[in-house]
Scaffold this active site. Structure first.
Site, short mmCIF file in Angstrom:
data_model
loop_
_atom_site.label_atom_id
_atom_site.label_comp_id
_atom_site.label_asym_id
_atom_site.label_seq_id
_atom_site.Cartn_x
_atom_site.Cartn_y
_atom_site.Cartn_z
N GLN A 164 -9.48 9.26 -5.58
CA GLN A 164 -9.20 9.93 -4.30
C GLN A 164 -10.34 10.81 -3.80
O GLN A 164 -10.64 10.86 -2.61
CB GLN A 164 -7.93 10.79 -4.45
CG GLN A 164 -7.63 11.74 -3.31
CD GLN A 164 -6.98 11.05 -2.13
OE1 GLN A 164 -5.82 10.65 -2.19
NE2 GLN A 164 -7.72 10.89 -1.05
N HIS A 217 0.84 -1.21 0.00
CA HIS A 217 0.00 0.00 0.00
C HIS A 217 0.87 1.25 0.00
O HIS A 217 1.49 1.60 1.01
CB HIS A 217 -0.94 0.03 1.21
CG HIS A 217 -1.96 1.13 1.09
ND1 HIS A 217 -3.29 0.88 0.86
CD2 HIS A 217 -1.83 2.49 1.14
CE1 HIS A 217 -3.95 2.03 0.78
NE2 HIS A 217 -3.07 3.02 0.94
N HIS A 222 -9.22 1.67 -0.40
CA HIS A 222 -9.15 2.37 0.87
C HIS A 222 -10.54 2.17 1.49
O HIS A 222 -11.54 2.59 0.91
CB HIS A 222 -8.91 3.86 0.66
CG HIS A 222 -7.50 4.20 0.28
ND1 HIS A 222 -6.94 3.80 -0.90
CD2 HIS A 222 -6.54 4.89 0.94
CE1 HIS A 222 -5.69 4.23 -0.95
NE2 HIS A 222 -5.42 4.90 0.14
N ASP A 240 2.37 3.23 2.92
CA ASP A 240 1.36 4.23 2.57
C ASP A 240 1.97 5.53 2.04
O ASP A 240 1.70 5.91 0.91
CB ASP A 240 0.44 4.52 3.77
CG ASP A 240 -0.91 5.13 3.36
OD1 ASP A 240 -1.13 5.35 2.16
OD2 ASP A 240 -1.74 5.38 4.25
N TRP A 249 0.30 13.90 3.39
CA TRP A 249 -0.31 13.24 4.55
C TRP A 249 0.70 12.92 5.64
O TRP A 249 0.34 12.73 6.79
CB TRP A 249 -1.01 11.95 4.12
CG TRP A 249 -2.14 12.22 3.17
CD1 TRP A 249 -3.42 12.52 3.52
CD2 TRP A 249 -2.09 12.24 1.75
NE1 TRP A 249 -4.16 12.73 2.38
CE2 TRP A 249 -3.38 12.57 1.30
CE3 TRP A 249 -1.08 12.02 0.81
CZ2 TRP A 249 -3.70 12.68 -0.06
CZ3 TRP A 249 -1.39 12.13 -0.53
CH2 TRP A 249 -2.68 12.46 -0.97
N HIS A 275 1.55 5.39 -2.11
CA HIS A 275 1.09 6.46 -3.01
C HIS A 275 2.31 7.07 -3.69
O HIS A 275 2.86 8.06 -3.21
CB HIS A 275 0.30 7.52 -2.24
CG HIS A 275 -0.99 7.00 -1.70
ND1 HIS A 275 -2.18 7.14 -2.36
CD2 HIS A 275 -1.25 6.28 -0.57
CE1 HIS A 275 -3.15 6.54 -1.65
NE2 HIS A 275 -2.61 6.02 -0.56
N GLU A 313 -11.32 4.28 6.26
CA GLU A 313 -10.18 4.97 6.87
C GLU A 313 -10.73 6.16 7.65
O GLU A 313 -10.64 7.31 7.23
CB GLU A 313 -9.16 5.43 5.82
CG GLU A 313 -7.88 5.97 6.46
CD GLU A 313 -6.89 6.54 5.46
OE1 GLU A 313 -7.21 6.62 4.27
OE2 GLU A 313 -5.79 6.93 5.90
#
Ligand SMILES: [Zn+2]
Length: 430
Positions: free
Chosen positions: A153, A58, A211, A310, A316, A60, A214
């Site tokens: 997203q 996982h 996702h 992630d 983030w 990005h 979350e």
């Protein structure tokens, strides 16, 4: 008989010691003690751990290494992160995505991380991230297995063109169907998005990685729908639920019903310990929830649990280093999985478990498997996590593609040793 590569005296994650690994034509041809054969390259592992490569299921990669662009996340919340990424998306270029992703892949290789599943945002009508990461997938294919997930997203239904863009991204060659049901406008829209996305995957013969839940909202129950749709559409073993943080806050009775459903549907669970402990519980005063999903409980039901990284230095999360041992360490701390066998399980959560979730073929240390592995400056898997051990050598297809010198400190203390080797502190009983 001559091999391309022979590794001598390796300790393996399953506890075997003093093992030799002989490789030829990119495969492991023998793995046993006392292999007496010639090889072009011989490496003495000297009782260090040799593991299959780290796997991050996982990530990005379209956002990685963008920290500070166009500004920092002041609140540190998931929602400000999403808003910030929205600002960055407007000014993103394919070249910039490619350059940052390739730079991250260099770091990944140096850390023995040779398979990555990355989500790629499809809510930008130009599909900049998709174009960039398709190019990156091709450019790194000789050293990293890169899987791309079409990730809406801003919400499949909440964002006007997301569904059309997602289908276009899949047409362009993106591998996996993503989703974000908890971010849709209503619970109903969230459930509808799960259903629609699973149908798209079933029609096209693709895997799903969403996702899912979350959030700290205990009523966010899209994982239930995901498990149901997995069953209904015959997608068993091909679906992953990422994050699942609402499960941390759910009612215990409900979870006792939910976990067998996830197990029955063979849905893989991917926790992201570094990000979950950072982003969840932000609306709490004290006590603050941890937000990580119920790892030991899912384990007890035989659910395949993986830990993902992630984010690394993006809107983030401002930290991160491509080190899956750091991820495993955070995962075991947050879940309080501190017994020796539970710590070993957490090592599997960044190696064999994500490999299974991603459907990687011929992964592992066995005869016939790909000759891909990493040698660590640590005696065993527990020590590797404890030390965030140095990757002494990274091997892909039987060839060494990265090395790092062993970590050793020089001491100048009277009456004390000259050298401190962190790996020499292992307990006498593993
Ligand atoms: Zn994510």
């Amino acid at each position: 008989m001559s091999f391309d590569l022979l590794v001598k005296n390796a300790n393996l994650p399953d506890g075997r010691t003093g093992v030799d690994i002989a490789c030829r034509n990119g495969r492991i041809e023998a793995i046993e003690t006392g292999i007496a054969a010639e090889a072009q390259t011989v490496i003495d592992a000297a009782d260090n751990l040799v593991s299959p490569p780290f796997v991050d299921s996982h990530f990005h990669m379209d956002a990685t290494l963008s920290l500070g662009l166009p500004r920092m996340n002041r609140s540190g919340t998931l929602l400000e992160g999403i808003a910030l990424w929205g600002e960055l998306k407007e000014i993103l270029t394919v070249d910039a995505v490619v350059e940052r992703a390739l730079k991250y892949c260099d770091l990944a290789v140096s850390q023995g991380l040779l398979a990555i599943r990355t989500h790629v945002d499809v809510c930008d009508d130009r599909l900049t991230g998709v174009k960039g990461l398709l190019e990156v997938r091709d450019r790194v294919k000789d050293y990293i297995d890169l899987q791309l997930v079409a990730f809406p997203q801003d919400g499949l239904y909440r964002s006007p063109n997301a569904e059309a863009n997602l289908l276009t991204a899949l047409d362009m060659g993106v591998d996996i169907v993503g989703g974000i049901p908890h971010f849709e406008r209503t619970m109903d829209d969230g459930a509808r998005s799960v259903r629609r996305l699973c149908e798209v995957a079933a029609e096209r013969g693709l895997m799903v990685d969403m996702h899912c839940d979350e959030t700290d909202d205990p009523m966010s129950r899209h994982i239930e729908t995901l498990a149901y749709e997995t069953q209904r559409l015959g997608l068993k073993g091909r679906v992953a639920g990422s994050h699942l943080t609402s499960m941390h806050s759910m009612d215990n009775y409900y979870v006792s019903k939910l976990l067998p459903l996830i197990a029955e549907a063979e849905v893989h669970a991917i926790a992201n310990p570094l990000i979950n402990i950072t982003l969840q519980g932000r609306h709490d005063t004290y006590p603050k929830r941890r937000g990580q999903t119920r790892v030991p409980e899912m384990r007890s039901y035989g659910i395949n649990v993986a830990f993902g990284h992630d984010c690394v230095m993006d809107p983030w999360y401002s930290m991160g280093s491509g080190d899956m041992l750091e991820v495993a360490s955070m995962g075991l701390h947050v879940a309080q999985m501190t017994s020796r066998e539970a710590i070993r399980y957490c090592f599997d959560c960044v190696t064999s478990h994500p490999a299974k979730a991603m459907g990687l073929e011929d992964y592992g240390l066995a005869k016939g498997c790909k000759a891909d592995f990493v040698m660590l400056q640590a005696r065993d898997a527990i020590e590797a996590i404890r030390l965030k051990a140095t990757r002494l050598a990274v091997v892909k297809g039987g060839k060494v593609i990265a090395t790092t010198p062993a970590r050793q400190a020089q001491l100048t203390l009277q009456g004390r040793p000259d050298i401190v080797d962190p790996a020499s502190y292992a307990p006498s009983e593993g």
